[in-house]
Motif scaffolding. Sequence first.
Motif, mmCIF file in Angstrom:
data_model
loop_
_atom_site.group_PDB
_atom_site.id
_atom_site.type_symbol
_atom_site.label_atom_id
_atom_site.label_comp_id
_atom_site.label_asym_id
_atom_site.label_seq_id
_atom_site.Cartn_x
_atom_site.Cartn_y
_atom_site.Cartn_z
ATOM 1 N N LYS A 43 30.621 42.566 59.130
ATOM 2 C CA LYS A 43 30.962 41.241 59.656
ATOM 3 C C LYS A 43 32.458 40.951 59.552
ATOM 4 O O LYS A 43 32.924 39.928 60.044
ATOM 5 N N GLY A 44 33.210 41.842 58.880
ATOM 6 C CA GLY A 44 34.638 41.607 58.690
ATOM 7 C C GLY A 44 34.937 40.639 57.566
ATOM 8 O O GLY A 44 36.057 40.136 57.454
ATOM 9 N N TRP A 45 33.934 40.359 56.726
ATOM 10 C CA TRP A 45 34.128 39.442 55.609
ATOM 11 C C TRP A 45 34.796 40.173 54.456
ATOM 12 O O TRP A 45 34.743 41.397 54.357
ATOM 13 N N ASN A 46 35.431 39.422 53.580
ATOM 14 C CA ASN A 46 36.125 39.988 52.430
ATOM 15 C C ASN A 46 35.209 39.960 51.210
ATOM 16 O O ASN A 46 34.844 38.880 50.740
ATOM 17 N N PRO A 47 34.833 41.139 50.692
ATOM 18 C CA PRO A 47 33.949 41.181 49.527
ATOM 19 C C PRO A 47 34.682 40.722 48.267
ATOM 20 O O PRO A 47 35.883 40.954 48.108
ATOM 21 N N ALA A 48 33.945 40.089 47.393
ATOM 22 C CA ALA A 48 34.470 39.685 46.086
ATOM 23 C C ALA A 48 33.331 39.761 45.076
ATOM 24 O O ALA A 48 32.161 39.641 45.433
ATOM 25 N N VAL A 49 33.711 39.948 43.817
ATOM 26 C CA VAL A 49 32.731 40.049 42.733
ATOM 27 C C VAL A 49 33.069 38.975 41.707
ATOM 28 O O VAL A 49 34.232 38.794 41.344
ATOM 29 N N GLU A 50 32.053 38.253 41.255
ATOM 30 C CA GLU A 50 32.214 37.240 40.217
ATOM 31 C C GLU A 50 31.146 37.452 39.160
ATOM 32 O O GLU A 50 30.113 38.064 39.419
ATOM 33 N N HIS A 51 31.390 36.906 37.974
ATOM 34 C CA HIS A 51 30.408 37.004 36.892
ATOM 35 C C HIS A 51 30.499 35.786 35.990
ATOM 36 O O HIS A 51 31.507 35.078 35.982
ATOM 37 N N THR A 52 29.426 35.544 35.246
ATOM 38 C CA THR A 52 29.404 34.474 34.257
ATOM 39 C C THR A 52 28.285 34.720 33.267
ATOM 40 O O THR A 52 27.357 35.485 33.532
ATOM 41 N N GLU A 53 28.377 34.044 32.137
ATOM 42 C CA GLU A 53 27.318 34.103 31.145
ATOM 43 C C GLU A 53 26.088 33.385 31.703
ATOM 44 O O GLU A 53 26.224 32.397 32.420
ATOM 45 N N PRO A 54 24.878 33.873 31.380
ATOM 46 C CA PRO A 54 23.668 33.232 31.928
ATOM 47 C C PRO A 54 23.587 31.731 31.644
ATOM 48 O O PRO A 54 23.146 30.970 32.496
ATOM 49 N N GLU A 55 24.044 31.303 30.476
ATOM 50 C CA GLU A 55 23.958 29.878 30.161
ATOM 51 C C GLU A 55 24.912 29.027 31.005
ATOM 52 O O GLU A 55 24.752 27.813 31.093
ATOM 53 N N ASN A 56 25.899 29.660 31.642
ATOM 54 C CA ASN A 56 26.843 28.937 32.493
ATOM 55 C C ASN A 56 26.597 29.177 33.977
ATOM 56 O O ASN A 56 27.436 28.825 34.805
ATOM 57 N N ALA A 57 25.470 29.763 34.331
ATOM 58 C CA ALA A 57 25.209 30.150 35.720
ATOM 59 C C ALA A 57 25.187 28.960 36.678
ATOM 60 O O ALA A 57 25.452 29.127 37.861
ATOM 61 N N PHE A 58 24.893 27.775 36.177
ATOM 62 C CA PHE A 58 24.811 26.614 37.060
ATOM 63 C C PHE A 58 26.143 25.890 37.187
ATOM 64 O O PHE A 58 26.243 24.899 37.890
ATOM 65 N N SER A 59 27.159 26.414 36.527
ATOM 66 C CA SER A 59 28.489 25.846 36.629
ATOM 67 C C SER A 59 29.094 26.223 37.980
ATOM 68 O O SER A 59 28.759 27.247 38.561
ATOM 69 N N TYR A 60 29.983 25.403 38.472
ATOM 70 C CA TYR A 60 30.660 25.722 39.728
ATOM 71 C C TYR A 60 31.682 26.832 39.532
ATOM 72 O O TYR A 60 32.114 27.457 40.472
ATOM 73 N N PHE A 61 32.105 27.049 38.302
ATOM 74 C CA PHE A 61 33.137 28.031 38.026
ATOM 75 C C PHE A 61 32.521 29.316 37.490
ATOM 76 O O PHE A 61 31.856 29.322 36.468
ATOM 77 N N TRP A 62 32.730 30.402 38.205
ATOM 78 C CA TRP A 62 32.380 31.740 37.741
ATOM 79 C C TRP A 62 33.695 32.495 37.611
ATOM 80 O O TRP A 62 34.672 32.200 38.292
ATOM 81 N N TYR A 63 33.727 33.500 36.749
ATOM 82 C CA TYR A 63 34.932 34.310 36.570
ATOM 83 C C TYR A 63 35.068 35.274 37.742
ATOM 84 O O TYR A 63 34.118 35.963 38.089
ATOM 85 N N MET A 64 36.243 35.333 38.328
ATOM 86 C CA MET A 64 36.473 36.275 39.416
ATOM 87 C C MET A 64 36.807 37.632 38.804
ATOM 88 O O MET A 64 37.626 37.727 37.893
ATOM 89 N N TRP A 65 36.153 38.662 39.294
ATOM 90 C CA TRP A 65 36.457 40.026 38.883
ATOM 91 C C TRP A 65 37.533 40.542 39.838
ATOM 92 O O TRP A 65 37.242 40.860 40.987
ATOM 93 N N LYS A 66 38.755 40.569 39.379
ATOM 94 C CA LYS A 66 39.904 40.945 40.199
ATOM 95 C C LYS A 66 40.004 39.996 41.404
ATOM 96 O O LYS A 66 39.336 38.972 41.456
ATOM 97 N N ASN A 91 26.104 41.616 29.717
ATOM 98 C CA ASN A 91 25.140 40.528 29.496
ATOM 99 C C ASN A 91 25.274 39.400 30.508
ATOM 100 O O ASN A 91 24.558 38.409 30.425
ATOM 101 N N ASN A 92 26.195 39.536 31.448
ATOM 102 C CA ASN A 92 26.462 38.458 32.403
ATOM 103 C C ASN A 92 25.712 38.629 33.715
ATOM 104 O O ASN A 92 25.322 39.728 34.081
ATOM 105 N N HIS A 93 25.552 37.505 34.411
ATOM 106 C CA HIS A 93 25.122 37.547 35.802
ATOM 107 C C HIS A 93 26.321 38.045 36.603
ATOM 108 O O HIS A 93 27.472 37.663 36.336
ATOM 109 N N VAL A 94 26.068 38.879 37.606
ATOM 110 C CA VAL A 94 27.134 39.373 38.484
ATOM 111 C C VAL A 94 26.694 39.098 39.913
ATOM 112 O O VAL A 94 25.560 39.393 40.286
ATOM 113 N N ARG A 95 27.590 38.507 40.693
ATOM 114 C CA ARG A 95 27.243 38.233 42.084
ATOM 115 C C ARG A 95 28.282 38.818 43.021
ATOM 116 O O ARG A 95 29.446 38.985 42.679
#
Length: 117
Positions: A43-66, A91-95
């Motif tokens: 689709k020409g979209w730019n891939p990105a990877v983010e992660h967070t601790e499971p207890e913070n999964a509902f937060s709007y802020f996830w850590y950007m991996w690079k 131990n984190n969720h990764v999306r």
Amino acid sequence: MSTVQDYPSRLSDPASRKAETFSYLPKMSDEQIRSQVEYIISKGWNPAVEHTEPENAFSYFWYMWKLPMFGETSADAVLEEVNACIKANPNNHVRLIGYDNYAQSQGANMLVKRGDM
């Protein structure tokens, strides 16, 4: 009238919580994740990877991996970054996200690894 299945997610029960739409589906296989990466790239979209601790999964802020992988055309390169993030944050969720720079939004967003609760 059709019946709608209830998914009893509760804040009081961390094990019951769901994180995003794909959490209601069976875990994706490596081949299915690769297909999603290939779709994002096609689709020409730019891939990105983010992660967070499971207890913070509902937060709007996830850590950007690079930084997002602007213009990346190799599914293998994207999957290497996904796996590096998982290895560094076991131990984190990764999306995985596919940023659509024309619509200025996320074209895809899915959990590719569910963290330990």
